[in-house]
Design an enzyme around this catalytic site. Structure first.
Site, mmCIF file in Angstrom:
data_model
loop_
_atom_site.group_PDB
_atom_site.id
_atom_site.type_symbol
_atom_site.label_atom_id
_atom_site.label_comp_id
_atom_site.label_asym_id
_atom_site.label_seq_id
_atom_site.Cartn_x
_atom_site.Cartn_y
_atom_site.Cartn_z
ATOM 1 N N ASN A 69 0.823 -1.215 0.000
ATOM 2 C CA ASN A 69 0.000 0.000 0.000
ATOM 3 C C ASN A 69 0.858 1.267 0.000
ATOM 4 O O ASN A 69 0.386 2.357 -0.354
ATOM 5 C CB ASN A 69 -0.890 0.087 1.254
ATOM 6 C CG ASN A 69 -1.870 -1.050 1.412
ATOM 7 O OD1 ASN A 69 -2.249 -1.379 2.521
ATOM 8 N ND2 ASN A 69 -2.300 -1.655 0.325
ATOM 9 N N LEU A 70 2.102 1.157 0.452
ATOM 10 C CA LEU A 70 2.860 2.353 0.829
ATOM 11 C C LEU A 70 3.222 3.240 -0.364
ATOM 12 O O LEU A 70 3.454 4.444 -0.180
ATOM 13 C CB LEU A 70 4.131 1.957 1.593
ATOM 14 C CG LEU A 70 3.887 1.191 2.909
ATOM 15 C CD1 LEU A 70 5.218 0.808 3.550
ATOM 16 C CD2 LEU A 70 3.061 2.023 3.891
ATOM 17 N N ARG A 72 1.340 4.431 -2.546
ATOM 18 C CA ARG A 72 0.278 5.377 -2.910
ATOM 19 C C ARG A 72 -0.567 5.825 -1.722
ATOM 20 O O ARG A 72 -1.266 6.837 -1.814
ATOM 21 C CB ARG A 72 -0.636 4.787 -3.988
ATOM 22 C CG ARG A 72 -1.448 3.581 -3.507
ATOM 23 C CD ARG A 72 -2.119 2.845 -4.652
ATOM 24 N NE ARG A 72 -2.949 1.752 -4.152
ATOM 25 C CZ ARG A 72 -2.483 0.586 -3.700
ATOM 26 N NH1 ARG A 72 -1.187 0.350 -3.682
ATOM 27 N NH2 ARG A 72 -3.306 -0.345 -3.262
ATOM 28 N N LYS A 85 -5.993 0.548 9.416
ATOM 29 C CA LYS A 85 -5.915 1.848 8.737
ATOM 30 C C LYS A 85 -6.710 2.933 9.445
ATOM 31 O O LYS A 85 -6.278 4.092 9.519
ATOM 32 C CB LYS A 85 -6.404 1.716 7.285
ATOM 33 C CG LYS A 85 -5.464 0.913 6.408
ATOM 34 C CD LYS A 85 -5.961 0.848 4.972
ATOM 35 C CE LYS A 85 -4.985 0.028 4.143
ATOM 36 N NZ LYS A 85 -5.417 -0.081 2.733
ATOM 37 N N ASN A 130 -14.307 -1.645 -4.446
ATOM 38 C CA ASN A 130 -15.144 -2.736 -4.968
ATOM 39 C C ASN A 130 -16.600 -2.294 -5.066
ATOM 40 O O ASN A 130 -17.081 -1.472 -4.286
ATOM 41 C CB ASN A 130 -14.986 -4.015 -4.141
ATOM 42 C CG ASN A 130 -15.694 -3.923 -2.827
ATOM 43 O OD1 ASN A 130 -16.895 -4.130 -2.748
ATOM 44 N ND2 ASN A 130 -14.954 -3.588 -1.785
ATOM 45 N N CYS A 172 -28.432 8.764 -9.001
ATOM 46 C CA CYS A 172 -27.570 8.233 -7.946
ATOM 47 C C CYS A 172 -26.443 7.431 -8.617
ATOM 48 O O CYS A 172 -26.434 7.244 -9.837
ATOM 49 C CB CYS A 172 -28.354 7.377 -6.956
ATOM 50 S SG CYS A 172 -28.784 5.709 -7.507
ATOM 51 N N CYS A 175 -27.661 4.578 -10.685
ATOM 52 C CA CYS A 175 -28.130 4.969 -12.025
ATOM 53 C C CYS A 175 -26.970 4.959 -13.019
ATOM 54 O O CYS A 175 -27.146 4.650 -14.198
ATOM 55 C CB CYS A 175 -28.700 6.384 -12.010
ATOM 56 S SG CYS A 175 -30.184 6.664 -11.069
ATOM 57 N N CYS A 189 -7.464 -3.876 -8.357
ATOM 58 C CA CYS A 189 -6.275 -3.056 -8.149
ATOM 59 C C CYS A 189 -5.017 -3.933 -8.037
ATOM 60 O O CYS A 189 -3.978 -3.624 -8.597
ATOM 61 C CB CYS A 189 -6.464 -2.237 -6.884
ATOM 62 S SG CYS A 189 -5.293 -0.915 -6.669
ATOM 63 N N CYS A 250 -34.340 2.856 -11.689
ATOM 64 C CA CYS A 250 -33.278 2.565 -10.712
ATOM 65 C C CYS A 250 -33.867 1.967 -9.439
ATOM 66 O O CYS A 250 -34.840 2.476 -8.905
ATOM 67 C CB CYS A 250 -32.507 3.841 -10.384
ATOM 68 S SG CYS A 250 -31.281 3.612 -9.075
HETATM 69 ZN ZN LIG Z 1 -30.495 5.807 -8.998
#
Ligand SMILES: [Zn+2]
Length: 257
Positions: A69-70, A72, A85, A130, A172, A175, A189, A250
């Site tokens: 992780n370091l 970034r 974290k 995710n 949202c 959508c 990632c 939606c």
């Molecule tokens: Zn929506």
């Protein structure tokens, strides 16, 4: 409400900007932002959000620092590997500016617990990696009527968009992306790789947009621009943007929902 002399000095470079001013700085001190994900986006974003003087921050991440992780995740250093974290991020904020009010959650976000994390916030910034989490956060924001700033990065492409799906004519995040990824974790990632500075560009742009949303109706910088998604291309490099319309079908914010 006004700022103490020590705060006036700390934020002098904001206050002299006509687009922010004293009124903008006072408003930021009164805002509550929930930051979901303290990784490649959340980590640099938090440093600028705390620097902006946003008075109350809730930091959400169930992960621990990994050595990979370091390159970034700028909040952490070599000694933090293996530690949670959220706890380290809170310690960073407290050391950086003890006047800020910081709460943390190190539970994994689910559709069930997302509501209690976002309720009452002025803005949620989601930088998780995710889709299941992102959709759970988005659905909770719609239900609790909290605006969402969504930021994501993959390889050299980033996207940052502000959503207010609880409003009648605004899209949202669901959508935008649809339901396809609801069930599975699409974290790529680890396989795809990530240049640290690319994540940092998306993160600092997200922090700028967060300040813009929080200053809506307060100062000249304030502008929510709901439904507008900005794409950041690190290879060209270039930016472009487009607007997402509300999907009447939606599941989260549509009239059928
Ligand atoms: Zn929506």
């Amino acid at each position: 409400m006004s700022l103490e002399p020590e705060r006036l000095e700390r934020f002098a470079r904001h206050i002299v900007l006509p687009e922010i001013g004293g009124a903008g700085q006072v408003a930021l001190a009164g805002k509550h932002l929930v930051l979901v994900g303290l990784g490649g986006i959340g980590s640099p974003a938090l440093q600028y959000l705390a620097g902006a003087g946003i008075g109350k921050l809730t930091l959400v991440d169930d992960d621990r620092v990994d050595a990979s992780n370091l390159q970034r995740q700028t909040l952490y250093n070599s000694r933090d590997v293996g530690h949670g974290k959220a706890v380290i991020a809170k310690r960073w904020v407290t050391g950086f500016d003890p006047a800020l009010d910081v709460a943390i959650s190190d539970r994994r976000i689910t559709a069930e617990n997302a509501h209690e994390l976002v309720v009452g916030a002025d803005l949620v910034l989601d930088g998780t990696d995710n889709f299941a989490t992102r959709l759970a956060v988005s659905d909770a924001c719609v239900a609790e009527r909290v605006p969402l700033l969504s930021a994501a990065v993959g390889r050299f492409q980033g996207q940052v968009g502000a959503f207010a799906g609880h409003l009648p004519d605004q899209a949202c995040y669901r959508c935008f992306v649809g339901d396809a990824f609801d069930a599975e974790d699409c974290d790529t990632c680890a396989e795809d790789g990530m240049l640290g500075a690319m994540a940092g560009w998306v993160a600092t742009f997200a922090a700028l947009q967060a300040v813009r949303v929080l200053l809506k109706d307060v100062s000249a910088l304030g502008e929510a621009d709901w439904g507008r998604v900005h794409l950041l291309d690190g290879l060209a490099p270039a930016m472009r943007s487009f607007t997402i319309a509300k999907d009447p079908e939606c599941r989260a914010c549509g009239s059928a929902g």
